[in-house]
Design a protein around this motif. Structure first.
Motif, PDB file in Angstrom:
ATOM      1  N   THR A 125     -89.883 -75.575  -3.670  1.00 11.06           N
ATOM      2  CA  THR A 125     -88.975 -75.176  -4.749  1.00 11.06           C
ATOM      3  C   THR A 125     -88.159 -73.969  -4.313  1.00 11.06           C
ATOM      4  N   ASP A 126     -86.910 -73.934  -4.700  1.00 10.45           N
ATOM      5  CA  ASP A 126     -86.043 -72.813  -4.362  1.00 10.45           C
ATOM      6  C   ASP A 126     -86.414 -71.605  -5.221  1.00 10.45           C
ATOM      7  N   LEU A 127     -87.011 -70.619  -4.588  1.00 12.01           N
ATOM      8  CA  LEU A 127     -87.437 -69.408  -5.290  1.00 12.01           C
ATOM      9  C   LEU A 127     -86.644 -68.186  -4.828  1.00 12.01           C
ATOM     10  N   ALA A 128     -85.439 -68.430  -4.326  1.00 15.58           N
ATOM     11  CA  ALA A 128     -84.647 -67.342  -3.749  1.00 15.58           C
ATOM     12  C   ALA A 128     -84.390 -66.225  -4.750  1.00 15.58           C
ATOM     13  N   ASN A 129     -84.085 -66.588  -5.986  1.00 14.24           N
ATOM     14  CA  ASN A 129     -83.802 -65.559  -6.993  1.00 14.24           C
ATOM     15  C   ASN A 129     -85.022 -64.689  -7.266  1.00 14.24           C
ATOM     16  N   LEU A 130     -86.198 -65.292  -7.219  1.00 17.66           N
ATOM     17  CA  LEU A 130     -87.419 -64.524  -7.463  1.00 17.66           C
ATOM     18  C   LEU A 130     -87.787 -63.669  -6.260  1.00 17.66           C
ATOM     19  N   LEU A 131     -87.527 -64.176  -5.074  1.00 16.40           N
ATOM     20  CA  LEU A 131     -87.891 -63.441  -3.866  1.00 16.40           C
ATOM     21  C   LEU A 131     -87.093 -62.143  -3.737  1.00 16.40           C
ATOM     22  N   ARG A 132     -85.900 -62.104  -4.334  1.00 19.46           N
ATOM     23  CA  ARG A 132     -85.086 -60.887  -4.240  1.00 19.46           C
ATOM     24  C   ARG A 132     -85.704 -59.734  -5.030  1.00 19.46           C
ATOM     25  N   ASN A 133     -86.554 -60.060  -5.999  1.00 22.60           N
ATOM     26  CA  ASN A 133     -87.079 -59.029  -6.909  1.00 22.60           C
ATOM     27  C   ASN A 133     -88.503 -58.601  -6.608  1.00 22.60           C
ATOM     28  N   ILE A 134     -89.121 -59.147  -5.579  1.00 21.04           N
ATOM     29  CA  ILE A 134     -90.518 -58.831  -5.332  1.00 21.04           C
ATOM     30  C   ILE A 134     -90.650 -57.477  -4.645  1.00 21.04           C
ATOM     31  N   GLN A 135     -91.807 -56.870  -4.826  1.00 23.43           N
ATOM     32  CA  GLN A 135     -92.155 -55.624  -4.143  1.00 23.43           C
ATOM     33  C   GLN A 135     -93.502 -55.850  -3.478  1.00 23.43           C
ATOM     34  N   PRO A 136     -93.526 -56.348  -2.240  1.00 25.58           N
ATOM     35  CA  PRO A 136     -94.783 -56.781  -1.612  1.00 25.58           C
ATOM     36  C   PRO A 136     -95.729 -55.659  -1.214  1.00 25.58           C
ATOM     37  N   THR A 137     -95.220 -54.432  -1.038  1.00 26.73           N
ATOM     38  CA  THR A 137     -96.087 -53.322  -0.646  1.00 26.73           C
ATOM     39  C   THR A 137     -95.813 -52.131  -1.539  1.00 26.73           C
ATOM     40  N   VAL A 138     -96.765 -51.215  -1.559  1.00 25.15           N
ATOM     41  CA  VAL A 138     -96.637 -50.002  -2.364  1.00 25.15           C
ATOM     42  C   VAL A 138     -95.590 -49.086  -1.742  1.00 25.15           C
ATOM     43  N   ARG A 139     -94.737 -48.541  -2.576  1.00 26.72           N
ATOM     44  CA  ARG A 139     -93.750 -47.586  -2.092  1.00 26.72           C
ATOM     45  C   ARG A 139     -94.396 -46.218  -1.916  1.00 26.72           C
ATOM     46  N   ARG A 140     -94.285 -45.708  -0.730  1.00 24.04           N
ATOM     47  CA  ARG A 140     -94.875 -44.391  -0.439  1.00 24.04           C
ATOM     48  C   ARG A 140     -93.774 -43.443   0.002  1.00 24.04           C
ATOM     49  N   THR A 141     -93.936 -42.199  -0.340  1.00 30.00           N
ATOM     50  CA  THR A 141     -92.947 -41.183   0.031  1.00 30.00           C
ATOM     51  C   THR A 141     -93.651 -39.951   0.574  1.00 30.00           C
TER      52      THR A 141
END
Length: 403
Positions: A125-141
């Motif tokens: 299934t085309d999930l391109a629109n959903l893949l643009r919004n994922i955050q696969p890892t924790v954002r660290r600063t």
């Protein structure tokens, strides 16, 4: 030309007796004589045709059934016949209202769907629109980036990133009534847990039987999306884990220790997603060169751990928030031990030895959950709401949410 011509009119007298008026015309030698008779009795004197018609009241003509029938073209029935037709029609309508339609789900049960077939649906299934919004890892600063780089887990192998991203995309998919695969997944979970052969309606209170909170399971998938159903599907469709699924489901129906099975399962899927995003499972994924398989086993292992704690420590729904919190902390800290315990549990069931609760798990459960129980008697500050456990914890508010 000689002969008699008769014209009859039926009326009803004021006393209720029927009257038959008959006018005869005797034609003799071109002369006509009119005679009026009532019920066979000749009236005195003759009247002309025009005077007779004027002497018959309009009400008499209206009461004549034959004239009414002729005036309506022969389509008007008598009052008794009309009442009979109406009564028969009313009986037929009442009988029609009492007939209950047979749901489509009861006529043609859908085919059960395996986890691999459902997964293949999302892979194609085309999930391109959903893949643009994922955050696969924790954002660290700041310093957290350096610390994670030096002491944190290894990075996920590049060839596994697509599989990992697919998992997060599925977690953003909503339940779609127009997708046959989605409906089959939902029906399969219900039928495998309840041991029924027929499908159930899409909406209704029956979903509460397997632990959803209302008439529509879609409302409980916030935070995990369709992945919450995928994990439950794996649990009930794997022959080795199905007995465990039914044991957990049986405990969820306990009169005292009951809990909503599906809602609890969705909360465990949330724990799995957090563990994946925080790279807790990266090492195991790299070792086995897969992501979905590791997540499925980690989900089952976490559910097994919760089941053992809940049963052995006689937890109730009032303890659910603290149980889930401590289960999450333990699972993230000890993923390897959790998976190993699951393998031992399944091996014991295969060999027929029977399962014995791990002392290490129980000792941990008594310590951590005991602390939680202590807090539960405190003020309102420490109390957790079970129905809101699917939300991300406060310390992760700055990160991307799944939904």
């Amino acid at each position: 030309m000689e002969g008699d011509v008769a014209v009859a009119v039926h009326t009803e007298s004021s006393n209720g007796f029927a009257q038959e008026w008959k006018q005869t015309e005797d034609v003799t030698s071109g002369q006509s004589t009119h005679t009026l008779m009532c019920n066979g009795i000749k009236e005195n004197g003759g009247i002309s045709g025009s005077s007779y018609l004027r002497s018959v009241p309009i009400s008499v003509l209206k009461q004549n059934g034959l004239l009414q029938s002729l005036a309506s073209g022969g389509e008007q029935t008598e009052t008794e016949e009309v009442d009979s037709e109406l009564e028969r029609a009313q009986h037929e309508w009442d009988a029609l209202e009492s007939i209950q339609p047979v749901p489509v789900e009861d006529l043609v049960p859908s085919a059960l769907i395996s986890f691999n077939e459902a997964l293949q649906h999302f892979q194609t299934t085309d999930l391109a629109n959903l893949l643009r919004n994922i955050q696969p890892t924790v954002r660290r600063t700041g310093l957290a980036v350096v610390t994670h780089f030096l002491f944190g887990p290894p990075r996920l192998h590049r060839e596994l990133t697509e599989e990992r991203d697919l998992v997060f995309a599925i977690a953003q998919c909503t339940l779609d009534n127009t997708q046959p695969v989605h409906m089959r997944v939902l029906q399969t979970i219900y039928r495998k847990l309840t041991c029924t052969k027929a499908d159930c309606p899409r909406y209704g209170p029956h979903w509460e039987n397997i632990g959803f909170q209302g008439t529509d399971p879609a409302t409980d998938l916030r935070g995990t999306g369709f992945l919450g159903l995928m994990h439950a599907l794996y649990l009930v469709m794997d022959p080795e884990t199905l007995p465990l699924a039914r044991d957990i489901y049986k405990l969820s129906q306990h009169p005292v220790q009951n809990f909503p099975f599906s809602v609890m399962s969705i909360n465990l899927t949330r724990i799995v997603l957090h563990a994946l995003r925080e790279e807790v499972l990266t090492k195991e994924c790299n070792r086995r060169q897969q992501v979905v398989g590791v997540l499925n086993e980690f989900y089952v292992a976490t559910f097994l751990h919760l089941y053992e704690v809940w049963r052995s420590q006689r937890k109730t729904i009032s303890d659910s928030g603290y149980v889930l919190r401590d289960v999450e902390l333990y699972a993230k800290k000890n993923p390897k031990q959790l998976l190993k315990h699951l393998h031992c549990y399944l091996q014991e069931r295969r060999t027929g030895i029977g399962h014995r609760t791990s002392p290490d798990l129980l000792s941990h459960g008594n310590r951590s959950l005991g602390d939680g129980a202590t807090h539960s008697h405190g003020g309102k500050e420490g109390k957790m709401n079970f129905t809101g456990v699917c939300e991300l914890p406060p310390e992760m508010e700055g990160e991307a949410r799944l939904i």
